[in-house]
Design a protein around this motif. Structure first.
Motif, mmCIF file in Angstrom:
data_model
loop_
_atom_site.group_PDB
_atom_site.id
_atom_site.type_symbol
_atom_site.label_atom_id
_atom_site.label_comp_id
_atom_site.label_asym_id
_atom_site.label_seq_id
_atom_site.Cartn_x
_atom_site.Cartn_y
_atom_site.Cartn_z
ATOM 1 N N ILE A 155 1.386 7.211 -2.838
ATOM 2 C CA ILE A 155 1.520 5.614 -2.466
ATOM 3 C C ILE A 155 0.985 4.806 -3.436
ATOM 4 O O ILE A 155 1.667 3.702 -3.790
ATOM 5 N N PHE A 156 0.076 5.066 -4.563
ATOM 6 C CA PHE A 156 -0.335 4.511 -5.671
ATOM 7 C C PHE A 156 0.593 4.452 -6.834
ATOM 8 O O PHE A 156 0.525 3.488 -7.575
ATOM 9 N N THR A 161 6.587 3.995 0.085
ATOM 10 C CA THR A 161 6.470 2.181 0.119
ATOM 11 C C THR A 161 6.618 2.041 1.828
ATOM 12 O O THR A 161 6.418 0.665 2.028
ATOM 13 N N ASP A 162 7.155 3.005 2.536
ATOM 14 C CA ASP A 162 7.109 2.604 3.937
ATOM 15 C C ASP A 162 5.887 2.270 4.533
ATOM 16 O O ASP A 162 4.781 2.759 4.301
ATOM 17 N N ILE A 166 2.232 4.203 5.024
ATOM 18 C CA ILE A 166 1.032 3.747 4.110
ATOM 19 C C ILE A 166 -0.120 3.534 5.100
ATOM 20 O O ILE A 166 -1.280 3.785 4.849
ATOM 21 N N MET A 170 -3.266 5.817 4.992
ATOM 22 C CA MET A 170 -4.599 5.379 4.437
ATOM 23 C C MET A 170 -5.540 5.272 5.698
ATOM 24 O O MET A 170 -6.918 5.465 5.434
ATOM 25 N N LEU B 106 -1.509 -3.449 -6.119
ATOM 26 C CA LEU B 106 -2.131 -2.340 -5.341
ATOM 27 C C LEU B 106 -0.986 -1.284 -4.984
ATOM 28 O O LEU B 106 -1.038 -0.115 -5.013
ATOM 29 N N ILE B 107 -0.107 -1.900 -4.121
ATOM 30 C CA ILE B 107 0.892 -1.007 -3.449
ATOM 31 C C ILE B 107 2.237 -1.890 -3.161
ATOM 32 O O ILE B 107 2.036 -3.000 -3.361
ATOM 33 N N CYS B 108 3.222 -1.260 -2.831
ATOM 34 C CA CYS B 108 4.515 -2.052 -2.331
ATOM 35 C C CYS B 108 4.790 -1.480 -1.005
ATOM 36 O O CYS B 108 4.704 -0.131 -0.870
ATOM 37 N N VAL B 109 5.126 -2.424 -0.094
ATOM 38 C CA VAL B 109 5.486 -2.174 1.257
ATOM 39 C C VAL B 109 6.919 -2.521 1.769
ATOM 40 O O VAL B 109 7.127 -3.761 1.428
ATOM 41 N N ASN B 110 7.643 -1.578 2.167
ATOM 42 C CA ASN B 110 8.830 -1.742 2.913
ATOM 43 C C ASN B 110 8.458 -1.976 4.112
ATOM 44 O O ASN B 110 8.043 -0.750 4.819
ATOM 45 N N VAL B 113 11.703 0.115 7.609
ATOM 46 C CA VAL B 113 12.601 0.434 6.728
ATOM 47 C C VAL B 113 14.092 1.050 7.724
ATOM 48 O O VAL B 113 14.969 1.365 7.242
ATOM 49 N N ALA B 167 -2.073 -1.828 5.896
ATOM 50 C CA ALA B 167 -1.883 -0.936 4.568
ATOM 51 C C ALA B 167 -2.588 -1.342 3.214
ATOM 52 O O ALA B 167 -2.924 -0.522 2.670
ATOM 53 N N MET B 170 -6.579 -0.921 4.041
ATOM 54 C CA MET B 170 -6.855 0.507 3.941
ATOM 55 C C MET B 170 -6.936 1.174 2.518
ATOM 56 O O MET B 170 -7.586 2.308 2.041
ATOM 57 N N VAL B 174 -9.612 2.793 0.221
ATOM 58 C CA VAL B 174 -9.495 4.130 -0.256
ATOM 59 C C VAL B 174 -9.680 4.381 -1.947
ATOM 60 O O VAL B 174 -10.525 5.121 -2.486
ATOM 61 N N ARG B 175 -8.995 3.156 -2.517
ATOM 62 C CA ARG B 175 -9.243 3.143 -4.034
ATOM 63 C C ARG B 175 -10.408 2.731 -4.683
ATOM 64 O O ARG B 175 -11.160 3.029 -5.488
#
Lengths: 178, 178
Positions: A155-156, A161-162, A166, A170, B106-110, B113, B167, B170, B174-175
Motif C-alpha cells: 500500500i505505501f 491502489t484499489d 486500502i 488498513m 501518503l497513498i494513491c487510490v483508484n 476499479v 483509506a 486509516m 497505521v503509519r
C-alpha cells in the motif's frame, strides 16, 4: 448550511451495470448547473483471514485501468435488493475457493462520492473452510496469500491502489493488529 | 493468466466531468462482452493535521448520494496534466482556509476499479498556515476538526463512508499513530 437541490434528473445513458443521469442542481448561489451522476447497484468485498493470519487477495486484469490489480475478493450485488452479507459470502467462495460461516461487517465504503452512489460493504471472513473456486465464464484471477506486513508495504509503495482494498486492509489493521 | 483484451471502444456519453465508453472486450473463454467504462481526470485529497494532532474534515452535501458526507478536503484536477500535489495544495487552501508548504504523499487510490479509471492522490499536510477559504460559487461546506480517535469511531460506526477518506485516515493512523 444551504443544501444543493436537485431540480431535474434525466437518463443520459443506460449501460450494462451503470446508469448515467444528467442532474440539474440549484446551487446555494441560486444558479443551476448540470452534474453527471452514475448509479451502481452496489457490491461487497471480503478480507479472508487464514488461520496463520495471512490474508487472501486476488490479482486480475481491470479493463478500466488497462492493468492487473491486486485486490480484496469482491463482486457486485446480484440485484439491488441482495443483502451485501450474502453477496460477500458468495464472492468469497466463487473467487477464492474458501467459504466461511463467520463473516463480520467491518466498514461501508462509498467508492467515489462526487459522482456515484456505489456502496461496498466490507467484511472480515474467518474460520475459512476449503471449498471450490467458481469463476464466471469470463473471469480469470489468481488467488494469493500475504501477511499484513507485506500488504502494508504494497500500500505505501503504491503497488496496491484499489480504494476498497486500502480502506478495508488498513481498517482491519487498526482494529485487529495494533 | 490470460488477459482480457479490449477490442473496441465507443463513446457512449460525454458528460461535464465524466466520459462514458462502451468497451467490447474479449474474455479468456473467447466470447465478447460489452462493458461500461467511466473516464475521470483524477483528483487529490488532503489529510490536514493541526499542531495538536486533530484533523480537518469537510462536511458537504453530495448530490449522487443525496445526503451530507464528512470527508477529507479534496477536489478534481483542473486539467488531466495537473500534478496531484498542486491540486492537493489548492484544494486544501480553498476548502479549509489553511495552506501548507509541507505536503507528503501518503497513498494513491483508484476509487472504483471495476468500471472507472479515477485516481486520487492522498497527501498529509502539516505546518498549516492560516489563509482564506475560497469556495467556488456553487460550493457550500463546513470545516470541522476531529481527533483520530473520534474519526476512528465514526468510521467503525458507519458515519464516515467515503472511500478516499477511510483509506486515507486509516493509512495515516497505521503509519503515524501506532
Amino acid at each position: 448550511m444551504i443544501k444543493i437541490e436537485r431540480e431535474k434528473r434525466e437518463l443520459a445513458y443506460q449501460g450494462t451495470i451503470l446508469t448515467i443521469y444528467r442532474d440539474t442542481v440549484r446551487l446555494p448561489n441560486g444558479e443551476t448547473e448540470d452534474w453527471d451522476t452514475v448509479h451502481h447497484n452496489g457490491a461487497a468485498a471480503v478480507i479472508p483471514v487464514l488461520s496463520d493470519g495471512r490474508i487472501l487477495m486476488v490479482r486480475q486484469y481491470r479493463n478500466a485501468l488497462n492493468r492487473f490489480m491486486l485486490e480484496l475478493p469482491a463482486g457486485a450485488l446480484d440485484s439491488p435488493d441482495e443483502p451485501d452479507e450474502v453477496c460477500a459470502a458468495r464472492e468469497l467462495e466463487e473467487e477464492t475457493g474458501y467459504r466461511s460461516e463467520n463473516l463480520e461487517r467491518l466498514i461501508c465504503v462509498n467508492t467515489t462520492v462526487a459522482f456515484c452512489d456505489e456502496r461496498i460493504g466490507v467484511f472480515v471472513a474467518r474460520d475459512l473452510i476449503p471449498s471450490r473456486q467458481k469463476l464466471d465464464a469470463g473471469e480469470s484471477l489468481d488467488v494469493l496469500a500475504y501477511t499484513m506486513e507485506e500488504l502494508e508495504g504494497k500500500i505505501f509503495s503504491g503497488e496496491i491502489t484499489d480504494g476498497k482494498t486500502i480502506a478495508g486492509l488498513m481498517a482491519y489493521k487498526v482494529r485487529y493488529c495494533s
